[in-house]
Write a protein that holds these residues in place. Sequence first.
Motif, mmCIF file in Angstrom:
data_model
loop_
_atom_site.group_PDB
_atom_site.id
_atom_site.type_symbol
_atom_site.label_atom_id
_atom_site.label_comp_id
_atom_site.label_asym_id
_atom_site.label_seq_id
_atom_site.Cartn_x
_atom_site.Cartn_y
_atom_site.Cartn_z
ATOM 1 N N ILE A 10 37.268 16.310 34.546
ATOM 2 C CA ILE A 10 38.302 17.677 34.864
ATOM 3 C C ILE A 10 39.227 16.884 34.289
ATOM 4 O O ILE A 10 40.165 15.663 34.866
ATOM 5 C CB ILE A 10 38.572 17.458 36.449
ATOM 6 C CG1 ILE A 10 37.977 18.058 36.756
ATOM 7 C CG2 ILE A 10 40.362 18.133 36.205
ATOM 8 C CD1 ILE A 10 37.434 19.760 36.799
ATOM 9 N N GLY A 11 39.902 17.212 32.906
ATOM 10 C CA GLY A 11 41.527 16.691 31.984
ATOM 11 C C GLY A 11 42.351 16.915 32.576
ATOM 12 O O GLY A 11 42.669 18.362 32.911
ATOM 13 N N ILE A 12 42.990 16.230 32.910
ATOM 14 C CA ILE A 12 44.834 16.597 33.627
ATOM 15 C C ILE A 12 45.596 15.829 32.422
ATOM 16 O O ILE A 12 45.736 14.870 32.850
ATOM 17 C CB ILE A 12 44.860 15.573 35.064
ATOM 18 C CG1 ILE A 12 43.784 16.493 36.205
ATOM 19 C CG2 ILE A 12 45.911 16.842 35.329
ATOM 20 C CD1 ILE A 12 43.822 15.197 37.679
ATOM 21 N N LEU A 13 46.621 17.234 32.084
ATOM 22 C CA LEU A 13 47.642 16.283 31.801
ATOM 23 C C LEU A 13 48.687 16.595 32.388
ATOM 24 O O LEU A 13 49.512 17.119 32.801
ATOM 25 C CB LEU A 13 47.587 17.952 30.269
ATOM 26 C CG LEU A 13 46.865 18.226 28.956
ATOM 27 C CD1 LEU A 13 47.255 19.356 28.635
ATOM 28 C CD2 LEU A 13 47.148 17.152 28.038
ATOM 29 N N HIS A 34 40.202 12.924 34.644
ATOM 30 C CA HIS A 34 40.686 12.639 33.275
ATOM 31 C C HIS A 34 42.235 12.798 32.337
ATOM 32 O O HIS A 34 41.716 13.633 32.107
ATOM 33 C CB HIS A 34 39.402 12.132 32.221
ATOM 34 C CG HIS A 34 40.113 10.869 30.937
ATOM 35 N ND1 HIS A 34 39.058 10.654 30.144
ATOM 36 C CD2 HIS A 34 41.203 10.287 30.746
ATOM 37 C CE1 HIS A 34 39.442 10.330 28.780
ATOM 38 N NE2 HIS A 34 41.762 9.747 29.468
ATOM 39 N N THR A 35 43.198 11.878 33.283
ATOM 40 C CA THR A 35 43.841 12.231 32.997
ATOM 41 C C THR A 35 45.029 11.408 31.895
ATOM 42 O O THR A 35 44.840 10.405 31.139
ATOM 43 C CB THR A 35 45.152 11.381 34.075
ATOM 44 O OG1 THR A 35 44.881 11.929 35.208
ATOM 45 C CG2 THR A 35 46.721 12.017 33.727
ATOM 46 N N TYR A 36 45.191 12.513 30.415
ATOM 47 C CA TYR A 36 46.501 11.952 29.499
ATOM 48 C C TYR A 36 47.704 12.242 30.162
ATOM 49 O O TYR A 36 48.323 13.729 30.547
ATOM 50 C CB TYR A 36 45.897 12.997 28.086
ATOM 51 C CG TYR A 36 46.545 12.756 27.554
ATOM 52 C CD1 TYR A 36 45.613 12.013 26.547
ATOM 53 C CD2 TYR A 36 47.937 12.834 27.134
ATOM 54 C CE1 TYR A 36 45.865 11.800 24.825
ATOM 55 C CE2 TYR A 36 48.080 12.699 25.561
ATOM 56 C CZ TYR A 36 47.631 12.399 24.612
ATOM 57 O OH TYR A 36 47.845 12.015 23.221
ATOM 58 N N SER A 47 43.245 8.019 38.796
ATOM 59 C CA SER A 47 41.500 8.190 38.299
ATOM 60 C C SER A 47 40.984 8.041 37.567
ATOM 61 O O SER A 47 41.277 6.601 37.496
ATOM 62 C CB SER A 47 42.744 9.659 36.868
ATOM 63 O OG SER A 47 44.057 10.031 37.231
ATOM 64 N N TYR A 48 40.004 8.714 37.351
ATOM 65 C CA TYR A 48 39.019 7.897 36.955
ATOM 66 C C TYR A 48 39.239 6.869 36.152
ATOM 67 O O TYR A 48 38.302 5.895 35.502
ATOM 68 C CB TYR A 48 37.394 8.782 36.969
ATOM 69 C CG TYR A 48 35.674 8.404 36.585
ATOM 70 C CD1 TYR A 48 35.255 7.405 37.437
ATOM 71 C CD2 TYR A 48 36.185 8.667 34.803
ATOM 72 C CE1 TYR A 48 34.177 6.923 36.289
ATOM 73 C CE2 TYR A 48 34.594 8.286 33.901
ATOM 74 C CZ TYR A 48 34.202 7.396 35.257
ATOM 75 O OH TYR A 48 32.781 6.630 34.170
ATOM 76 N N LYS A 49 39.671 8.070 35.278
ATOM 77 C CA LYS A 49 39.725 7.293 33.463
ATOM 78 C C LYS A 49 41.179 8.128 33.184
ATOM 79 O O LYS A 49 41.670 8.912 33.652
ATOM 80 C CB LYS A 49 38.743 7.740 32.703
ATOM 81 C CG LYS A 49 38.526 7.031 31.426
ATOM 82 C CD LYS A 49 37.612 7.131 30.658
ATOM 83 C CE LYS A 49 37.655 6.434 29.089
ATOM 84 N NZ LYS A 49 36.249 7.239 28.465
ATOM 85 N N HIS A 50 41.807 6.956 32.663
ATOM 86 C CA HIS A 50 43.617 7.772 31.844
ATOM 87 C C HIS A 50 43.427 7.370 30.026
ATOM 88 O O HIS A 50 43.285 6.206 29.901
ATOM 89 C CB HIS A 50 44.409 6.964 32.564
ATOM 90 C CG HIS A 50 44.543 5.748 32.701
ATOM 91 N ND1 HIS A 50 44.763 5.241 33.625
ATOM 92 C CD2 HIS A 50 45.032 4.987 31.776
ATOM 93 C CE1 HIS A 50 44.466 3.915 33.495
ATOM 94 N NE2 HIS A 50 45.334 3.861 32.139
#
Length: 360
Positions: A10-13, A34-36, A47-50
Amino acid sequence: MTALPPGSVIGILGSGQLGRMLAIAAARLGLQTHTYSDTSGPAFDVSYKHTLGPYDDTQRISAWANEVDVVTYEFENVPLQAAAAAAALKPVRPGARALEAAQDRLAEKTFIDRLGIPLAPFAAVNSKADLEAAIEKIGTPGILKTRRFGYDGKGQARMARPDQAQWALDEIGNAPAILEGFVKFECEVSVIVARGLDGATQFYDIPLNTHVDGILATSTVPGPLPPNQVDRARDIARRIADELDYVGILTVELFYAGEDAGSPLVVNEIAPRVHNSGHWTIDACASCQFDNHIRAIAGWPIAPTTRHSDAEMTNLIGHAANDWPELARETSTCIHLYGKRDARPGRKMGHVTRLKPLTT
């Protein structure tokens, strides 16, 4: 329609506390996040990744979107160009129409008015002459609000008299604005609706919301609306969600003017995201607003929204979060701290939810 399986990303802005709670909910369902964001916030911690980068860097947004399976956002002021860059590659849920409606108060009011849903009287203001004409039409008292970016009472000036026009414009930095007439109301409530990819909807119980200095202080369930007004409030939210072909959690804030008012329920504003007034659902429902937002955008069925406890959610603003040792000693009190380092006045540092046995 195929649901995303566990292990999908899931990509989170956005990296604020709402993104943090979305990431935690995704993890419960076996999904990664994966947060941006253009700033390092509490969502990065879980988050798993950012990815840290500006929202106007569409190349970087595109590279990020290529690493996720679906995109969502935790705040409504995500630049449309960022959402568009992501949407060129992956589904963005909720869609751009919801962002466009919620980012500009004039667009939001016009959209809701077109649906025939009651609102406070409003008028566009781009100059002092516009404001004077709006005051002539709407009268005072009223509230001058910036069309964009204001939240938690920011970007607003309350006008008691017509001769405060110039003061009000200066107070909001002479930004494009709207003038809203005051609504006499008994209380403020919010409808939190979960809408799936298939259009199926579920509603959480409608809380009573109290504000201090323009910031939400408490949300309490059960709320005060009589059953017929609960049905009316939910119908309003459903109509808005259907018109937007919405996917995810949508929040509609309402003024309740009383059973005998010409318009008992008046829309204040909408939020195309999970919402502060729904934080109580984390502890008082089997599936909270964050779970159901993730479920909806991932194409999963919406979970039941039934409440197993009465609850009062209290925001911990600024240094109130320093009371955590005392709060930790309270029974039936659930503490949520957001991992923010700087407890500035007016900043949401966490919340507590106090549970009681279910009454209604």
